[in-house]
Design an enzyme around this catalytic site. Structure first.
Site, mmCIF file in Angstrom:
data_model
loop_
_atom_site.group_PDB
_atom_site.id
_atom_site.type_symbol
_atom_site.label_atom_id
_atom_site.label_comp_id
_atom_site.label_asym_id
_atom_site.label_seq_id
_atom_site.Cartn_x
_atom_site.Cartn_y
_atom_site.Cartn_z
ATOM 1 N N ILE A 284 85.781 15.390 103.305
ATOM 2 C CA ILE A 284 85.960 14.233 102.429
ATOM 3 C C ILE A 284 86.840 14.673 101.263
ATOM 4 O O ILE A 284 86.462 15.554 100.484
ATOM 5 C CB ILE A 284 84.624 13.679 101.912
ATOM 6 C CG1 ILE A 284 83.729 13.257 103.083
ATOM 7 C CG2 ILE A 284 84.853 12.516 100.968
ATOM 8 C CD1 ILE A 284 82.373 12.719 102.659
ATOM 9 N N GLU A 285 88.012 14.078 101.184
ATOM 10 C CA GLU A 285 88.961 14.355 100.100
ATOM 11 C C GLU A 285 88.973 13.156 99.155
ATOM 12 O O GLU A 285 89.314 12.049 99.555
ATOM 13 C CB GLU A 285 90.364 14.582 100.662
ATOM 14 C CG GLU A 285 90.529 15.853 101.485
ATOM 15 C CD GLU A 285 90.962 17.032 100.641
ATOM 16 O OE1 GLU A 285 91.165 16.857 99.411
ATOM 17 O OE2 GLU A 285 91.119 18.130 101.207
ATOM 18 N N THR A 286 88.594 13.380 97.921
ATOM 19 C CA THR A 286 88.594 12.317 96.924
ATOM 20 C C THR A 286 89.934 12.302 96.212
ATOM 21 O O THR A 286 90.426 13.343 95.785
ATOM 22 C CB THR A 286 87.465 12.529 95.905
ATOM 23 O OG1 THR A 286 86.228 12.620 96.604
ATOM 24 C CG2 THR A 286 87.392 11.375 94.929
#
Length: 460
Positions: A284-286
């Protein structure tokens, strides 16, 4: 009955998940009658109950240690903690355990010290589980899963707000050589608990965009590959379906701002190798979010994503989710500016004749030490000048009918200003790539070479 032949206990457990729990215990059958929490309900819960932490870039190792101690103390035994080991500079790396289920799940954040959003979200997740432990959905999660959480893997990098550790090694490229103590600790934890799935939690560049026209890529997802062929087995089937669960959860909150991260195999990376070692990994890349308080929304999105994904795994609902929801996501691009000044007439300060052009400004967030402690600031510069209509931005400024020039003095909006004659010197600001991100938007007056200052665009 579906049979899945995979080496290793972790892979076998992943296969059992994908088999829709054909030998599900009674609690799973009962749990299927529970409706999952809606994204809106989770977002409201987070808003009401989130921890009073500083903005994620300002969360220090000392704050993490205090929060870990308080969480364990107030959990009544639900949360336990151990120190996995220490960083290069001797800072403790904490491992939290919560839950009593047979399926271990590994979540780790901030292996890059300047990628902190999920650290705050993980503490909010733990607090939510403790506070709502008696509620059926939470009880199901705790009975089915055991969460293993490393909230800050790279405390030395976090202290400096830099990507790399104190050796200046990128921990996420150290999965094979294991020259970083932080990397060795992560691998040792994975080998010890053999998780059915892992969540590798990061932040991406604030230029990251998705879709056409480009929108800020608030969250990008990846079902991590474990070989160059990007083969698919039960590990990747599980992670693809988990990514689809997250897509479903986040669309009501971030429509058009969810992307798919490039799934090219990276032989040195931890996510790729952890998947290869038997634990499928969801990355998960914010990313960027517009507005004055982006961190608030980004932590909330992480919280909703993690709660929904964990609930889907605990209930076996993940087995029925269409993986194409993830596979059809548009892939990340880098077509986002912080600020786009569109349609003005540029007086660049270089001595050339004014011309019509857009100006694209990029920004990076930096942490500096102020008189009262750490402060979060933007650091900007001009990236491009020309026809920039194909790009997106966190803020778009309409400069139609206005002149765009460098900001030469400390004038205020409404002032009359004049521009210096002649060519720029080395110390004079200019509207050129690499120039300072401080611009005047001017309206021509009735007096030649005099202008009214309509707006200041400033990203220092």
């Amino acid at each position: 009955m579906l049979r899945l032949e995979l080496p290793g206990a972790a892979s076998l457990r992943a296969g059992v998940l994908l088999a829709c729990a054909c030998v599900a215990p009674a609690c799973t059958v009962a749990s299927q009658e529970l409706q999952p929490l809606t994204p809106d309900a989770l977002a409201r819960t987070w808003e009401a109950e989130r921890l009073p932490l500083p903005a994620p870039p300002l969360v220090t190792h000392a704050i993490v240690e205090a929060r870990v101690a308080r969480l364990v103390r107030e959990s009544g035994g639900l949360v336990t903690s151990e120190v996995l080991g220490t960083s290069v500079e001797g800072r403790a790396i904490h491992h939290l355990t919560i839950g009593r289920g047979a399926k271990p799940v590994l979540l780790w954040s901030q292996m890059h010290g300047d990628e902190p959003t999920a650290t705050s979200a993980l503490f909010d997740l733990c607090q939510w589980l403790v506070r709502h432990r008696q509620e059926p959905i939470v009880a199901r999660l705790l009975d089915s899963l055991t969460l293993h959480i490393v909230p800050m893997l790279n405390p030395d990098g976090a202290e400096r707000f830099q990507r790399r550790n104190a050796q200046f090694i990128d921990i996420n490229r150290d999965a094979l050589h294991l020259q970083t103590p932080e990397g060795r600790l992560l691998k040792g934890l994975r080998d010890r608990v053999e998780p059915v799935i892992g969540f590798n939690l990061h932040n991406q560049n604030w230029r990251t965009s998705v879709g056409t026209p480009p929108q800020p890529a608030a969250v990008s997802l990846l079902a991590v590959a474990y070989d160059e062929a990007r083969s698919e087995d039960p590990r990747r089937q599980l992670t693809k379906r988990t990514c689809s669960v997250i897509v479903e959860a986040l669309r009501p909150l971030a429509s058009g701002r969810i992307g798919r991260y490039d799934d090219e195999f990276e032989v040195r990376a931890f996510g790729d190798n952890i998947t290869k070692w038997g634990t499928g990994v969801v990355l998960i890349e914010t990313g960027p979010w517009p507005g004055p308080e982006p961190d608030r929304t980004l932590v909330q999105l992480n919280f909703v994503a993690l709660v929904t994904a964990l609930d889907a795994i605990a209930s076996a609902r993940v087995s029925n989710v269409d993986p194409s929801l993830y596979e059809r996501l548009p892939e990340n691009q880098s077509d986002l500016f912080h600020t786009l000044v569109m349609g003005g007439t540029v007086i660049p300060g270089t001595g050339v004749t004014p011309f019509r052009a857009d100006v694209g400004i990029v920004g990076t967030r930096v942490v500096r030490q102020g008189p009262g402690g750490r402060v979060l600031q933007w650091q900007g510069s001009i990236q491009d000048v020309g026809d920039l209509r194909v790009y997106g931005a966190l803020e778009t400024v309409d400069a139609s009918g206005l002149f765009v020039s460098p900001a030469y003095t400390a004038a205020a909006v409404g002032d009359e200003v004049s521009l210096p004659p002649g060519n720029a010197t080395a110390s004079t600001p200019r509207v050129v790539p690499g120039g300072p991100a401080r611009l005047w938007l001017l309206r021509g007056g009735s007096v030649p070479d005099r202008y009214r200052l309509e707006r200041i665009v400033d990203l220092p």
